[in-house]
Motif scaffolding. Structure first.
Motif, mmCIF file in Angstrom:
data_model
loop_
_atom_site.group_PDB
_atom_site.id
_atom_site.type_symbol
_atom_site.label_atom_id
_atom_site.label_comp_id
_atom_site.label_asym_id
_atom_site.label_seq_id
_atom_site.Cartn_x
_atom_site.Cartn_y
_atom_site.Cartn_z
ATOM 1 N N SER A 1 -20.793 16.243 -44.599
ATOM 2 C CA SER A 1 -20.944 16.791 -43.245
ATOM 3 C C SER A 1 -20.279 18.159 -43.156
ATOM 4 O O SER A 1 -19.228 18.394 -43.762
ATOM 5 C CB SER A 1 -20.290 15.854 -42.215
ATOM 6 N N ARG A 2 -20.881 19.067 -42.400
ATOM 7 C CA ARG A 2 -20.363 20.429 -42.255
ATOM 8 C C ARG A 2 -20.089 20.726 -40.786
ATOM 9 O O ARG A 2 -20.988 20.694 -39.953
ATOM 10 C CB ARG A 2 -21.386 21.454 -42.774
ATOM 11 N N GLN A 3 -18.840 20.956 -40.461
ATOM 12 C CA GLN A 3 -18.410 21.480 -39.169
ATOM 13 C C GLN A 3 -16.924 21.789 -39.271
ATOM 14 O O GLN A 3 -16.344 21.694 -40.354
ATOM 15 C CB GLN A 3 -18.709 20.505 -38.021
ATOM 16 N N ASP A 4 -16.304 22.158 -38.187
ATOM 17 C CA ASP A 4 -14.883 22.502 -38.218
ATOM 18 C C ASP A 4 -14.054 21.213 -38.126
ATOM 19 O O ASP A 4 -13.975 20.588 -37.080
ATOM 20 C CB ASP A 4 -14.549 23.432 -37.045
ATOM 21 N N PHE A 5 -13.416 20.825 -39.256
ATOM 22 C CA PHE A 5 -12.599 19.620 -39.309
ATOM 23 C C PHE A 5 -11.106 19.945 -39.235
ATOM 24 O O PHE A 5 -10.270 19.228 -39.791
ATOM 25 C CB PHE A 5 -12.928 18.809 -40.568
ATOM 26 N N LYS B 1 -11.653 23.454 -44.448
ATOM 27 C CA LYS B 1 -11.827 22.680 -43.218
ATOM 28 C C LYS B 1 -13.285 22.552 -42.788
ATOM 29 O O LYS B 1 -13.615 21.700 -41.959
ATOM 30 C CB LYS B 1 -11.005 23.297 -42.085
ATOM 31 N N GLY B 2 -14.174 23.337 -43.366
ATOM 32 C CA GLY B 2 -15.591 23.219 -43.038
ATOM 33 C C GLY B 2 -16.284 22.045 -43.697
ATOM 34 O O GLY B 2 -17.425 21.735 -43.366
ATOM 35 N N SER B 3 -15.605 21.384 -44.645
ATOM 36 C CA SER B 3 -16.183 20.219 -45.325
ATOM 37 C C SER B 3 -15.396 18.976 -44.954
ATOM 38 O O SER B 3 -14.168 18.992 -44.900
ATOM 39 C CB SER B 3 -16.129 20.408 -46.845
ATOM 40 N N LYS B 4 -16.117 17.873 -44.725
ATOM 41 C CA LYS B 4 -15.449 16.639 -44.327
ATOM 42 C C LYS B 4 -14.726 15.977 -45.490
ATOM 43 O O LYS B 4 -13.613 15.495 -45.346
ATOM 44 C CB LYS B 4 -16.459 15.656 -43.729
#
Length: 310
Positions: free
Chosen positions: A45-49, A90-93
């Motif tokens: 998943s890709r988003q700000d983690f 942080k962009g990768s879960k």
């Protein structure tokens, strides 16, 4: 078979019935995909983690390995305990954990002799497999070596715990560390000084971790033997698997002639490592399993020849 045993055998339910008795139920309906390309991949998943992660991976992976030694036996199979990891932005879960063991299995099937060079290749290849810009691998293993009695010449097998760690990053290249924990005999200087008779001695554990220079050549020098010698040559006496009476006389007299505190051991080993040209930096500790106390005695130091001054 007596009557009681016959009665139990005749009345015990079938295996399926026993499973039901202890809670097993029939499979329920299956609604989720069974093909890999149709399954959700949460780790990708890709988003700000929120935060970068320094280390993501697996450890305590036990696997058979082959190692080489300048001391007998020159080639030996032992058990390696592996740690694999990489960093994650942080962009990768998360990471794909199975890729670590997939690569280990692939190397093993091709004949995996653990050396610094093979681990460097492994780390760089692992980073590519994970689609990361860094990777870390560490393998810890027992290393066996033949040791003869000093008088009888009768040989047996000793062992020390060793490790190799390799860090690779696209920005900085390789960082190599090796280490070894060896057993020694130490005789107490204080006990020798104050006692009318004899002196107490104990088993010591000397642990070393060293950072190697970039030009270290493992084909011409075995770092395991160098570290073992640094520990053993500075001890009160060496540990032997086979000792006849003439051997024991020599070992105990040598110990009496070379008393050592844990502080002495750490400083003497450090001096040898300081003089070893292929070592950039080192950590040394000694832990004595005291024979007249319930506690252990401990000393340690670290030193970087690139930045520190004695």
């Amino acid at each position: 078979m007596n009557k009681t045993e016959s009665h139990i055998t005749d009345t015990i339910p079938s295996k399926d019935e026993r499973h039901k008795l202890f809670g097993s139920v029939p499979p329920g309906p299956k609604t989720k995909p069974v093909e890999k390309d149709q399954m959700a991949d949460l780790q990708n998943s890709r988003q700000d983690f929120l935060f970068d992660l320094d280390v993501v991976g697996i450890n305590n992976v036990k696997h058979p390995i082959t190692i080489e030694s300048s001391m007998k036996p020159s080639t030996q199979t032992t058990i390696g305990t592996f740690t694999f990891s990489s960093s994650i932005a942080k962009g990768s879960k998360g990471t794909n954990m199975s890729r670590f063991t997939e690569q280990l299995t692939s190397y093993y099937e091709q004949g995996f002799t653990v050396t610094i060079e093979s681990l460097k290749q492994f780390a760089e290849e692992l980073a590519g497999r994970l689609k990361r810009e860094d990777a870390f691998i560490k393998v810890e293993f027992p290393w066996f070596f033949e040791r003869e009695g000093p008088s009888s010449g009768l040989a047996g097998m000793n062992h020390a715990d060793a490790f190799i760690s390799v860090t690779w990053s696209k920005a900085d290249g390789f960082d190599i560390q090796t280490g070894l924990t060896g057993k020694i005999t130490t005789l107490c200087p204080c006990s020798k000084e104050i006692s009318e008779y004899s002196a107490h001695n104990q088993r010591g554990n000397v642990s070393m971790a060293v950072t190697l220079t970039e030009d270290f050549d493992e084909d011409t020098l075995d770092w395991k033997e160098v570290l073992l010698e640094a520990a053993e040559s500075n001890a009160s006496a060496r540990i032997h698997p086979v000792l006849k009476r003439p051997d024991e006389k020599m070992v105990t007299e040598q110990a009496y002639e070379n008393p050592r505190f844990v502080e002495d051991m750490v400083r003497l080993v450090a001096a040898d490592l300081y003089e070893t040209p292929f070592i950039h930096a080192f950590e040394v500790s000694c832990r004595n399993e005291e024979s007249i106390h319930l506690h252990d005695a401990l000393a340690s130091l670290h030193f970087d020849k690139r930045t520190d001054e004695r």
